[in-house]
Design a protein around this motif. Sequence first.
Motif, PDB file in Angstrom:
ATOM      1  N   LYS A   1     -18.401  -1.142  14.813  1.00  0.00           N
ATOM      2  CA  LYS A   1     -17.020  -0.673  14.605  1.00  0.00           C
ATOM      3  C   LYS A   1     -16.796  -0.094  13.203  1.00  0.00           C
ATOM      4  CE  LYS A   1     -15.496  -5.441  13.844  1.00  0.00           C
ATOM      5  NZ  LYS A   1     -16.588  -6.190  14.464  1.00  0.00           N
ATOM      6  N   ILE A   2     -17.738  -0.338  12.284  1.00  0.00           N
ATOM      7  CA  ILE A   2     -17.593   0.251  10.940  1.00  0.00           C
ATOM      8  C   ILE A   2     -17.864   1.751  11.029  1.00  0.00           C
ATOM      9  CG2 ILE A   2     -18.492   0.310   8.574  1.00  0.00           C
ATOM     10  CD1 ILE A   2     -19.164  -2.594   8.782  1.00  0.00           C
ATOM     11  N   HIS A   3     -16.912   2.521  10.512  1.00  0.00           N
ATOM     12  CA  HIS A   3     -17.085   3.975  10.566  1.00  0.00           C
ATOM     13  C   HIS A   3     -17.554   4.508   9.216  1.00  0.00           C
ATOM     14  CE1 HIS A   3     -16.526   8.123  11.650  1.00  0.00           C
ATOM     15  NE2 HIS A   3     -15.814   8.295  10.543  1.00  0.00           N
ATOM     16  N   LEU A   4     -18.665   5.238   9.229  1.00  0.00           N
ATOM     17  CA  LEU A   4     -19.150   5.879   8.003  1.00  0.00           C
ATOM     18  C   LEU A   4     -18.865   7.381   8.101  1.00  0.00           C
ATOM     19  CD1 LEU A   4     -22.765   4.339   7.772  1.00  0.00           C
ATOM     20  CD2 LEU A   4     -20.685   3.456   6.692  1.00  0.00           C
ATOM     21  N   SER A   5     -18.241   7.947   7.070  1.00  0.00           N
ATOM     22  CA  SER A   5     -18.048   9.406   7.045  1.00  0.00           C
ATOM     23  C   SER A   5     -19.105   9.997   6.128  1.00  0.00           C
ATOM     24  CB  SER A   5     -16.671   9.765   6.486  1.00  0.00           C
ATOM     25  OG  SER A   5     -15.668   9.149   7.239  1.00  0.00           O
TER      26      SER A   5
ATOM     27  N   LEU B   1      -6.362   8.700   1.378  1.00  0.00           N
ATOM     28  CA  LEU B   1      -5.613   7.673   0.641  1.00  0.00           C
ATOM     29  C   LEU B   1      -4.156   8.082   0.406  1.00  0.00           C
ATOM     30  CD1 LEU B   1      -8.307   6.761  -2.046  1.00  0.00           C
ATOM     31  CD2 LEU B   1      -7.857   5.620   0.121  1.00  0.00           C
ATOM     32  N   ILE B   2      -3.771   9.241   0.914  1.00  0.00           N
ATOM     33  CA  ILE B   2      -2.394   9.708   0.705  1.00  0.00           C
ATOM     34  C   ILE B   2      -1.569   9.388   1.952  1.00  0.00           C
ATOM     35  CG2 ILE B   2      -0.931  11.739   0.284  1.00  0.00           C
ATOM     36  CD1 ILE B   2      -3.321  13.050  -1.100  1.00  0.00           C
ATOM     37  N   PRO B   3      -0.669   8.410   1.842  1.00  0.00           N
ATOM     38  CA  PRO B   3       0.069   8.033   3.057  1.00  0.00           C
ATOM     39  C   PRO B   3       0.946   9.157   3.603  1.00  0.00           C
ATOM     40  CG  PRO B   3       0.661   6.613   1.165  1.00  0.00           C
ATOM     41  CD  PRO B   3      -0.340   7.610   0.671  1.00  0.00           C
ATOM     42  N   GLN B   4       1.373  10.079   2.732  1.00  0.00           N
ATOM     43  CA  GLN B   4       2.266  11.163   3.183  1.00  0.00           C
ATOM     44  C   GLN B   4       1.502  12.326   3.810  1.00  0.00           C
ATOM     45  OE1 GLN B   4       1.878  10.128   0.041  1.00  0.00           O
ATOM     46  NE2 GLN B   4       3.824   9.640  -0.937  1.00  0.00           N
ATOM     47  N   LEU B   5       0.179  12.197   3.984  1.00  0.00           N
ATOM     48  CA  LEU B   5      -0.610  13.338   4.457  1.00  0.00           C
ATOM     49  C   LEU B   5      -0.074  13.966   5.755  1.00  0.00           C
ATOM     50  CD1 LEU B   5      -3.126  15.114   3.906  1.00  0.00           C
ATOM     51  CD2 LEU B   5      -4.398  13.542   5.346  1.00  0.00           C
ATOM     52  N   PRO B   6       0.221  13.170   6.804  1.00  0.00           N
ATOM     53  CA  PRO B   6       0.718  13.805   8.035  1.00  0.00           C
ATOM     54  C   PRO B   6       1.995  14.607   7.804  1.00  0.00           C
ATOM     55  CG  PRO B   6       0.180  11.487   8.415  1.00  0.00           C
ATOM     56  CD  PRO B   6       0.077  11.718   6.942  1.00  0.00           C
ATOM     57  N   THR B   7       2.870  14.097   6.939  1.00  0.00           N
ATOM     58  CA  THR B   7       4.124  14.821   6.648  1.00  0.00           C
ATOM     59  C   THR B   7       3.827  16.127   5.929  1.00  0.00           C
ATOM     60  OG1 THR B   7       5.095  12.658   6.327  1.00  0.00           O
ATOM     61  CG2 THR B   7       6.420  14.532   5.635  1.00  0.00           C
TER      62      THR B   7
ATOM     63  N   PRO C   1     -11.627  -4.989   5.558  1.00  0.00           N
ATOM     64  CA  PRO C   1     -11.973  -4.047   6.638  1.00  0.00           C
ATOM     65  C   PRO C   1     -11.213  -2.722   6.560  1.00  0.00           C
ATOM     66  CG  PRO C   1     -10.976  -6.074   7.524  1.00  0.00           C
ATOM     67  CD  PRO C   1     -10.945  -6.201   6.041  1.00  0.00           C
ATOM     68  N   GLU C   2     -10.242  -2.638   5.660  1.00  0.00           N
ATOM     69  CA  GLU C   2      -9.452  -1.396   5.552  1.00  0.00           C
ATOM     70  C   GLU C   2     -10.144  -0.324   4.702  1.00  0.00           C
ATOM     71  OE1 GLU C   2      -6.601  -1.046   7.214  1.00  0.00           O
ATOM     72  OE2 GLU C   2      -7.051  -3.048   7.974  1.00  0.00           O
ATOM     73  N   ILE C   3     -11.239  -0.688   4.034  1.00  0.00           N
ATOM     74  CA  ILE C   3     -11.893   0.299   3.144  1.00  0.00           C
ATOM     75  C   ILE C   3     -12.406   1.489   3.954  1.00  0.00           C
ATOM     76  CG2 ILE C   3     -13.891   0.670   1.622  1.00  0.00           C
ATOM     77  CD1 ILE C   3     -13.724  -2.208   0.749  1.00  0.00           C
TER      78      ILE C   3
ATOM     79  N   GLY D   1      -9.168  -4.727  -3.614  1.00  0.00           N
ATOM     80  CA  GLY D   1      -8.231  -3.650  -3.991  1.00  0.00           C
ATOM     81  C   GLY D   1      -8.789  -2.251  -3.779  1.00  0.00           C
ATOM     82  N   THR D   2      -9.826  -2.146  -2.952  1.00  0.00           N
ATOM     83  CA  THR D   2     -10.492  -0.847  -2.822  1.00  0.00           C
ATOM     84  C   THR D   2      -9.950  -0.040  -1.643  1.00  0.00           C
ATOM     85  OG1 THR D   2     -12.498  -1.666  -3.862  1.00  0.00           O
ATOM     86  CG2 THR D   2     -12.760   0.217  -2.397  1.00  0.00           C
ATOM     87  N   GLY D   3      -9.683   1.240  -1.906  1.00  0.00           N
ATOM     88  CA  GLY D   3      -9.240   2.140  -0.833  1.00  0.00           C
ATOM     89  C   GLY D   3     -10.418   2.870  -0.212  1.00  0.00           C
ATOM     90  N   ALA D   4     -11.345   3.322  -1.068  1.00  0.00           N
ATOM     91  CA  ALA D   4     -12.510   4.059  -0.554  1.00  0.00           C
ATOM     92  C   ALA D   4     -13.753   3.649  -1.326  1.00  0.00           C
ATOM     93  CB  ALA D   4     -12.291   5.559  -0.714  1.00  0.00           C
TER      94      ALA D   4
END
Length: 364
Positions: free
Chosen positions: A208-212, A234-240, A167-169, A134-137
Amino acid sequence: MTSSSEGVSKYTEVEDEETLAIGYYDDDDDDFDTFTDGNLDCSCEDGGGFSDPLSGEVKPRILLMGLRRSGKSSIQKVVFHKMSPNETLFLESTNKICREDVSNSSFVSFQIWDFPGQIDFFDPTFDYEMIFRGTGALIFVIDSQDDYVEALSRLHLTVTRAYKVNPEINFEVFIHKVDGLSDDAKIEKQRDIHKRANDDLADAGLEKIHLSLYLTSIYDHSIFEAFSKVVQKLIPQLPTLENLLNIFISNSGIEKAFLFDVVSKIYIATDSSPVDMQTYELCCDMIDVVIDISCIYGLTEEEAGQPYDKESMAIIHLNNTTVMYLKEVTKFLALVCFLREESFERKGNRELGRRALRGKVRVS
Ligand SMILES: Nc1nc2c(ncn2[C@@H]2O[C@H](COP(=O)(O)OP(=O)(O)OP(=O)(O)O)[C@@H](O)[C@H]2O)c(=O)[nH]1
């Protein structure tokens, strides 16, 4: 610097710094509760036999991991509890997982899990799969003032395990406590950690794992800026939101616009022009000024504890012909803009800006 602020509510006695941070008003037409300790729902649990309390909930989870004394709890306390950095010197070591609910708005809504540095979350009795699922980041904190060889091997282990489960983290590495380092040393540390961490991943066939990576310190705004970037992902509306802000600035003579969560001072979106640290710091200072002035001069007794409301707005003229403009957007959100004095003084533009601030950039 001269400043003027209009409508920043009425006066009340402010007892302590925390009141400022958490005593915001409750807006009737907003579904979200006032940001109180109730909303900063904190609980601590042992690692073993940890069950999933979030099943059914969709709130993203942000994990704070890293070796002991790397600064995890300090980060959480400074960003979300307005603890002063010096007070973190007295924080005791965390010996249980601490979960905290942050629910300021529909955009800033997540759980933070602070892990004890010494926890062996790969112990067979410890359900790390549930945690990573259940982890986003995952924020991995490395103490840059310490030898980081052990931290890097722990980072590698954590990231590879977590990636296998989910893999989505987003993997975020805070190179922390950089306040003690010169600018050159900061860049050198970042380059070295980036290289070593990515070499380790490449050796494991996981390039392929990206570390920021972020250089952070609780003694300046870098920790807020880094957290802003973590939360934005984590904000899906960010591009909008970015698109809206781009349209907004292109039509109003405004040079830079931010949408801020006033409680945490996390900026949740900005237009697509680059952000520099100084601009970000000015925005944070302006939010502090608005809330402080409002608390001291703005609140009546009936409205005690509501220093930020629909009337909240402020204009600050800087001594370099730049004007800063802050306006309430929703209960916890503020639009903070930068524009040239001449654009601000042009009446038409000023009216347009006001109308836009009131109506156009409404965020539901
Ligand atoms: N110089 C400096 N010290 C910091 C910074 N952040 C935290 N510290 C100090 O680091 C020490 C450890 O901080 P904690 O937040 O307790 O570390 P932790 O990672 O939560 O530790 P555990 O609970 O043992 O896992 C404290 O004395 C903090 O004051 C920073 O940005 N700069």
